[in-house]
Structure formats: structure tokens, C-alpha cells
Design a protein around this motif. Sequence first.
Motif, PDB file in Angstrom:
ATOM      1  N   MET A   1       0.842  -1.262  -0.086  1.00  0.00           N
ATOM      2  CA  MET A   1       0.086  -0.009   0.033  1.00  0.00           C
ATOM      3  C   MET A   1       0.884   1.321   0.374  1.00  0.00           C
ATOM      4  O   MET A   1       1.883   1.391   0.779  1.00  0.00           O
ATOM      5  CB  MET A   1      -1.063  -0.029   1.063  1.00  0.00           C
ATOM      6  N   SER A   2       0.479   2.258  -1.040  1.00  0.00           N
ATOM      7  CA  SER A   2       1.253   3.283  -0.911  1.00  0.00           C
ATOM      8  C   SER A   2       1.026   4.357  -0.007  1.00  0.00           C
ATOM      9  O   SER A   2      -0.136   4.338   0.589  1.00  0.00           O
ATOM     10  CB  SER A   2       1.395   4.300  -2.397  1.00  0.00           C
ATOM     11  N   ARG A   3       1.979   5.018   0.728  1.00  0.00           N
ATOM     12  CA  ARG A   3       1.682   5.917   1.917  1.00  0.00           C
ATOM     13  C   ARG A   3       1.792   7.259   1.422  1.00  0.00           C
ATOM     14  O   ARG A   3       2.962   7.914   0.822  1.00  0.00           O
ATOM     15  CB  ARG A   3       2.849   5.605   2.911  1.00  0.00           C
ATOM     16  N   ILE A   4       0.804   8.066   1.372  1.00  0.00           N
ATOM     17  CA  ILE A   4       0.746   9.421   0.795  1.00  0.00           C
ATOM     18  C   ILE A   4       0.697  10.539   1.909  1.00  0.00           C
ATOM     19  O   ILE A   4      -0.377  10.247   2.622  1.00  0.00           O
ATOM     20  CB  ILE A   4      -0.333   9.547  -0.360  1.00  0.00           C
ATOM     21  N   VAL A   5       1.268  11.528   1.730  1.00  0.00           N
ATOM     22  CA  VAL A   5       0.899  12.824   2.646  1.00  0.00           C
ATOM     23  C   VAL A   5       0.664  14.003   1.874  1.00  0.00           C
ATOM     24  O   VAL A   5       1.502  14.259   0.855  1.00  0.00           O
ATOM     25  CB  VAL A   5       2.070  12.949   3.470  1.00  0.00           C
ATOM     26  N   ILE A   6      -0.451  14.489   2.349  1.00  0.00           N
ATOM     27  CA  ILE A   6      -0.760  15.692   1.420  1.00  0.00           C
ATOM     28  C   ILE A   6      -0.944  17.119   2.274  1.00  0.00           C
ATOM     29  O   ILE A   6      -1.493  16.770   3.453  1.00  0.00           O
ATOM     30  CB  ILE A   6      -2.365  15.507   0.836  1.00  0.00           C
ATOM     31  N   ILE A   7      -0.064  17.864   2.038  1.00  0.00           N
ATOM     32  CA  ILE A   7      -0.094  19.062   2.760  1.00  0.00           C
ATOM     33  C   ILE A   7      -0.817  20.031   2.283  1.00  0.00           C
ATOM     34  O   ILE A   7      -0.605  20.758   1.302  1.00  0.00           O
ATOM     35  CB  ILE A   7       1.512  19.588   2.977  1.00  0.00           C
ATOM     36  N   GLY A   8      -1.907  20.427   2.808  1.00  0.00           N
ATOM     37  CA  GLY A   8      -2.902  21.368   2.501  1.00  0.00           C
ATOM     38  C   GLY A   8      -4.383  20.641   2.278  1.00  0.00           C
ATOM     39  O   GLY A   8      -4.406  19.492   1.576  1.00  0.00           O
ATOM     40  N   GLY A   9      -5.412  21.107   2.512  1.00  0.00           N
ATOM     41  CA  GLY A   9      -6.565  20.540   2.435  1.00  0.00           C
ATOM     42  C   GLY A   9      -7.701  21.306   1.488  1.00  0.00           C
ATOM     43  O   GLY A   9      -8.836  20.868   1.796  1.00  0.00           O
ATOM     44  N   GLY A  10      -7.250  22.027   0.609  1.00  0.00           N
ATOM     45  CA  GLY A  10      -8.155  22.826  -0.182  1.00  0.00           C
ATOM     46  C   GLY A  10      -8.605  22.075  -1.085  1.00  0.00           C
ATOM     47  O   GLY A  10      -8.122  20.828  -1.190  1.00  0.00           O
ATOM     48  N   PRO A  11      -9.134  22.596  -2.367  1.00  0.00           N
ATOM     49  CA  PRO A  11      -9.419  21.561  -3.385  1.00  0.00           C
ATOM     50  C   PRO A  11      -8.421  20.787  -4.182  1.00  0.00           C
ATOM     51  O   PRO A  11      -8.586  19.780  -4.236  1.00  0.00           O
ATOM     52  CB  PRO A  11     -10.038  22.881  -4.606  1.00  0.00           C
ATOM     53  N   ALA A  12      -7.346  21.271  -4.211  1.00  0.00           N
ATOM     54  CA  ALA A  12      -6.189  20.417  -4.629  1.00  0.00           C
ATOM     55  C   ALA A  12      -5.945  19.336  -3.688  1.00  0.00           C
ATOM     56  O   ALA A  12      -5.717  18.191  -4.195  1.00  0.00           O
ATOM     57  CB  ALA A  12      -4.983  21.269  -4.797  1.00  0.00           C
ATOM     58  N   GLY A  13      -5.945  19.612  -2.393  1.00  0.00           N
ATOM     59  CA  GLY A  13      -5.544  18.517  -1.475  1.00  0.00           C
ATOM     60  C   GLY A  13      -6.672  17.543  -1.243  1.00  0.00           C
ATOM     61  O   GLY A  13      -6.484  16.388  -1.406  1.00  0.00           O
ATOM     62  N   TYR A  14      -8.006  18.126  -1.128  1.00  0.00           N
ATOM     63  CA  TYR A  14      -9.065  17.054  -0.697  1.00  0.00           C
ATOM     64  C   TYR A  14      -9.503  16.295  -1.839  1.00  0.00           C
ATOM     65  O   TYR A  14      -9.792  15.128  -1.823  1.00  0.00           O
ATOM     66  CB  TYR A  14     -10.312  17.803   0.020  1.00  0.00           C
ATOM     67  N   GLU A  15      -9.495  16.834  -3.092  1.00  0.00           N
ATOM     68  CA  GLU A  15      -9.723  15.885  -4.349  1.00  0.00           C
ATOM     69  C   GLU A  15      -8.598  15.137  -4.541  1.00  0.00           C
ATOM     70  O   GLU A  15      -9.129  13.935  -5.064  1.00  0.00           O
ATOM     71  CB  GLU A  15      -9.911  16.999  -5.434  1.00  0.00           C
ATOM     72  N   ALA A  16      -7.353  15.327  -4.190  1.00  0.00           N
ATOM     73  CA  ALA A  16      -6.224  14.523  -4.634  1.00  0.00           C
ATOM     74  C   ALA A  16      -6.501  13.241  -3.472  1.00  0.00           C
ATOM     75  O   ALA A  16      -6.272  12.186  -3.659  1.00  0.00           O
ATOM     76  CB  ALA A  16      -4.848  15.315  -4.219  1.00  0.00           C
ATOM     77  N   ALA A  17      -6.880  13.567  -2.280  1.00  0.00           N
ATOM     78  CA  ALA A  17      -6.934  12.617  -1.266  1.00  0.00           C
ATOM     79  C   ALA A  17      -8.268  11.484  -1.513  1.00  0.00           C
ATOM     80  O   ALA A  17      -8.026  10.444  -1.364  1.00  0.00           O
ATOM     81  CB  ALA A  17      -7.358  13.215   0.154  1.00  0.00           C
ATOM     82  N   LEU A  18      -9.213  12.126  -2.051  1.00  0.00           N
ATOM     83  CA  LEU A  18     -10.416  11.215  -2.295  1.00  0.00           C
ATOM     84  C   LEU A  18      -9.992  10.300  -3.729  1.00  0.00           C
ATOM     85  O   LEU A  18     -10.364   8.981  -3.682  1.00  0.00           O
ATOM     86  CB  LEU A  18     -11.342  12.214  -2.873  1.00  0.00           C
ATOM     87  N   VAL A  19      -9.194  10.688  -4.489  1.00  0.00           N
ATOM     88  CA  VAL A  19      -8.721   9.865  -5.670  1.00  0.00           C
ATOM     89  C   VAL A  19      -7.685   8.837  -5.021  1.00  0.00           C
ATOM     90  O   VAL A  19      -7.716   7.565  -5.551  1.00  0.00           O
ATOM     91  CB  VAL A  19      -8.074  10.584  -6.698  1.00  0.00           C
ATOM     92  N   ALA A  20      -6.562   9.168  -4.288  1.00  0.00           N
ATOM     93  CA  ALA A  20      -5.603   8.542  -3.802  1.00  0.00           C
ATOM     94  C   ALA A  20      -6.448   7.195  -2.796  1.00  0.00           C
ATOM     95  O   ALA A  20      -6.108   6.138  -2.826  1.00  0.00           O
ATOM     96  CB  ALA A  20      -4.764   9.123  -2.882  1.00  0.00           C
ATOM     97  N   ALA A  21      -7.466   7.591  -1.972  1.00  0.00           N
ATOM     98  CA  ALA A  21      -8.056   6.709  -1.268  1.00  0.00           C
ATOM     99  C   ALA A  21      -8.778   5.638  -2.179  1.00  0.00           C
ATOM    100  O   ALA A  21      -8.903   4.391  -1.802  1.00  0.00           O
ATOM    101  CB  ALA A  21      -9.132   7.407  -0.334  1.00  0.00           C
ATOM    102  N   GLN A  22      -9.445   6.173  -3.326  1.00  0.00           N
ATOM    103  CA  GLN A  22     -10.144   5.318  -4.188  1.00  0.00           C
ATOM    104  C   GLN A  22      -9.349   4.186  -4.770  1.00  0.00           C
ATOM    105  O   GLN A  22      -9.806   3.013  -4.901  1.00  0.00           O
ATOM    106  CB  GLN A  22     -10.852   6.058  -5.213  1.00  0.00           C
ATOM    107  N   LEU A  23      -7.931   4.615  -4.860  1.00  0.00           N
ATOM    108  CA  LEU A  23      -7.035   3.617  -5.239  1.00  0.00           C
ATOM    109  C   LEU A  23      -6.114   3.024  -4.219  1.00  0.00           C
ATOM    110  O   LEU A  23      -5.141   2.395  -4.456  1.00  0.00           O
ATOM    111  CB  LEU A  23      -6.073   4.324  -6.290  1.00  0.00           C
ATOM    112  N   ASP A  24      -6.850   2.933  -2.980  1.00  0.00           N
ATOM    113  CA  ASP A  24      -6.343   1.772  -1.980  1.00  0.00           C
ATOM    114  C   ASP A  24      -4.972   2.487  -1.368  1.00  0.00           C
ATOM    115  O   ASP A  24      -4.420   1.708  -0.795  1.00  0.00           O
ATOM    116  CB  ASP A  24      -6.310   0.606  -2.377  1.00  0.00           C
ATOM    117  N   ALA A  25      -4.660   3.770  -1.529  1.00  0.00           N
ATOM    118  CA  ALA A  25      -3.361   4.204  -0.866  1.00  0.00           C
ATOM    119  C   ALA A  25      -3.866   4.541   0.690  1.00  0.00           C
ATOM    120  O   ALA A  25      -4.964   4.815   0.993  1.00  0.00           O
ATOM    121  CB  ALA A  25      -2.982   5.547  -1.462  1.00  0.00           C
ATOM    122  N   ASP A  26      -2.786   4.587   1.509  1.00  0.00           N
ATOM    123  CA  ASP A  26      -2.840   5.099   2.939  1.00  0.00           C
ATOM    124  C   ASP A  26      -2.519   6.558   2.763  1.00  0.00           C
ATOM    125  O   ASP A  26      -1.507   7.241   2.478  1.00  0.00           O
ATOM    126  CB  ASP A  26      -1.716   4.519   3.742  1.00  0.00           C
TER     127      ASP A  26
END
Length: 462
Positions: A1-26
Motif C-alpha cells: 500500500m502506497s503511503r501518501i501525505v498531502i500538505i494542504g486540504g483545499g480543493p487540490a488537497g482534498y480532491e487528491a485525497a479522494l482519488v488516492a483513497a479510491q486507489l487504496d492508498a494510505d
Amino acid sequence: MSRIVIIGGGPAGYEAALVAAQLDADVTVVEADGAGGACVLSDCVPSKTFIASSDVVTAMSAASALGVSAGPAVVDAQAVYSRVKHLAIAQSEDIRAKLCKVGVDFVHGRARLGSDALGHTHRVVIQPTNGTEYVVEADIVLLATGATPRVLPDAVPDGERILTWRQVYDLPDLPEKLIVIGSGVTGAEFASAYNAIGVDTTLVSSRERVMPHEDADAAAAIERVFRARGMTILGRSRADKVTRTPNGVLVELADGRKVEGSHALMAVGSVPNTEGLGLDEYGVKTDRGYISTDRVSRTNVPGIYAAGDVTGVLPLASVAAMQGRIAMWHALGEAVSPLRLQTVAANVFTDPELATVGVSQNDVDTGKVPARAVMLPLDGNARAKMANITDGFVKIFCRPASGLVIGGVVVAPKASELILPISLAIEHHLTVSQLAQTITIYPSLAGSLAEAARQLMQHEFV
């Protein structure tokens, strides 16, 4: 499982997080202000909510022309500002709930890149708002920290009389006389909204016209509306200094003019939030303060991506969100198309609105892009006449020979909705003939888009 850290929770950050979670990343998202970031809590969502209230006042003031007596509008500043803040917080909570539902670890705090990397693993130092600093290792890091209102050294906001656009909602009452400094998108939007709700508004523009980077015809049309509604526009001179007076503010312009008001709203651009991220120590390249990226959001350091306003690509929430999604698709090995700005639609939420997509009039006038164009004023549209819409137009650009639609401009109420057919035509390589042969509702403002396409189609047979 890939470990991803996103610094910033605006549109760029939270949309990226939703995609990464959909692809089974941590996935871990670190955000200082709250889910949605400044976009949701203090910028885009609050300003458009405020503008929605001003739109109601505009509609009421025009009601008599339609045979309706609505009486003078009364604006309760505290009720408006309270609604703005409430909706922003509610939207932020909705985003946080969505992230948590898909398994994203949301940390309220700040983060920075560590001093070194371990092979292909990156160290990220996380400082929770209420907690002890700790270090995590990540395969992928996305920097999405956004931007902050630019502050001029001789016009420092105090939150009382000299304000940024993030501070207006804390005022106890509406300004008596507001001076908006900066006639770009943000300045024009706030000047339009405050003028609509009855505030004596002055707009200071350092350029010859308001919104100098927008379509010239569109900007001129909106400036005419501003002036007709009583707004004072001071052009061709920048504001050098803003100082407090016993009862308000004094704005000194570069050409020697002085303007007094009760409040000054500074709308002179933004600066990227890169301080404290550890970019220099980590070797991440920047350009004029913005993080340099390619079209799939990669920085020069493998495994480090960046998205949103901190990259300086195009300061739109829609673009930030797509940059974030693209970053995760690319980082996690999915098929992805690089970012294409040619098909990005943008909207200025003045009254009327101004929407654009594709090539611009300036591109055509300078010979950069060969094109034919048709511009139709809305005052000839049946639906516009019924609604007493007298200002605005639609404009379409197409290739001279093939008739492919390559750009468009709409100035109208809800132009943000009307621009979609042109965006679809550009994205899917439609011609003006195909657009013209699409049956539209009658009567409708969209009918003017089809009519413009028909006029361009006629030229094909000349």
C-alpha cells in the motif's frame, strides 16, 4: 500500500485525497485551517455566498420594470455575514466527513518536508495544532498549501478599516463608503457586490480599464454597468498608501489624487504559501515563489508533487482540483492525461457575470491564433427582453476554414452556466455547424449561442 501525505486540504488537497483513497492508498491530509482550506473557509465559498445576497438586492431593484412592486431592499449585515460564515463551516464539515468516510487521516495542523529522504521514501514533519510534533515516512508527498492575500507595505490590513477579502465578514456593519483597491477578478467581484447592496463604492484600478486581463469587450460592458449603477471608478493610477483617519481611511494614489472612505478593501493579488515547507532544504525548485511543476503536477524531486495556487498555474478551484487528481493518478500508476488549460472555463462573479473559455480576443487580434468571431448582444434575445436583461453578449471564436469552435465569451446573468455548451464544443472538437444544428429551448439565453454559431456557419459558404 502506497503511503501518501498531502500538505494542504483545499480543493487540490482534498480532491487528491479522494482519488488516492479510491486507489487504496494510505492517505494523510494535513491542513491548518480546516477541511476545504482557505477556498472553502475564507475565499471562494464565502465570497460567492455574499454575492448571492447581493444578487437578490439587484433583482429586487429591477422588479418594478417587470411590473412588480417589491419595496426598497433592507440588508441586515450581521445576518448576511453570519450566513456566509455558517455555510463555509458547513461545507468544510461536509468535506471532512467525506474524507473520513473513505479512510483518510485528517490532521488539523501544519507540515513540512524533512531534512532528507531515505531512498525513495520522504520524511514529513507534522505539527498538529493540539499535539506533539512527529515524523512520518511517505512514498508520495503532495504540496497543496494555496496562497494568501498580498500585503502592501504602506497599506497593511488591520482587520477594522483596512481589510483583506478574508476580513470583511467580521465587520459589525456594512461600510458607509468602501474603497476597493485592485480591479482584477477579486476586486471587481467585491466592488460589484457591495455596490449592489447599496454601499457607496469606489474602485481603484491601476490600469486603463477594470479586469485588464479579461476580454476587452466583456470588461468594457461590465464597467459600463458599474458606472451606470453609481460606482466611482478611478483608473490609470495605483494606490501608493492607505492610512487610518479618525473616521475611516485615506487612500493616496500615485498621481497625487486622494480618496477618503470609511473602509478600504485590499484586492491586490496573492502570494504562494511556501514559507516553512522546507523547499530549499529539500531541493524543490520554485519560480518567483511558486513551486515549479510539469503538466502532471510533478516537481523536480521524484515523489514530490504540487497542485493548486501554490504552483501559480491558474488560480481557479477547478484547476487546483484537477491538478491534485492528476498528481495522484500519475503517482499511483493510473493512465492520465496531462493538464490542458485550453479548455478550462473561468468565471468572474460580478453582476452580470463574465465567463470565458478557450482562445481570447487578444490571441486573435495579435495574430497568435487565426479565427473568425461573432458577437451577439443579449438585448436582441427574446428571453433577455422578458427578464429585462439589457446588458451582456455572447461571443464565439472558430477556426477560419474548418469552423471548429475554439473559444467563447459570455457576459450575462449566470454566465457560469451558459459557458458550458462552448466548453463542451471545444473539448469534443465540435464545429459551429454542429453547434448551430443543435435544437435549443425557445425562449432561452442559450439560444443566442446557437444563433452566433449559425452566423459563423453562414460564413463557411461565402
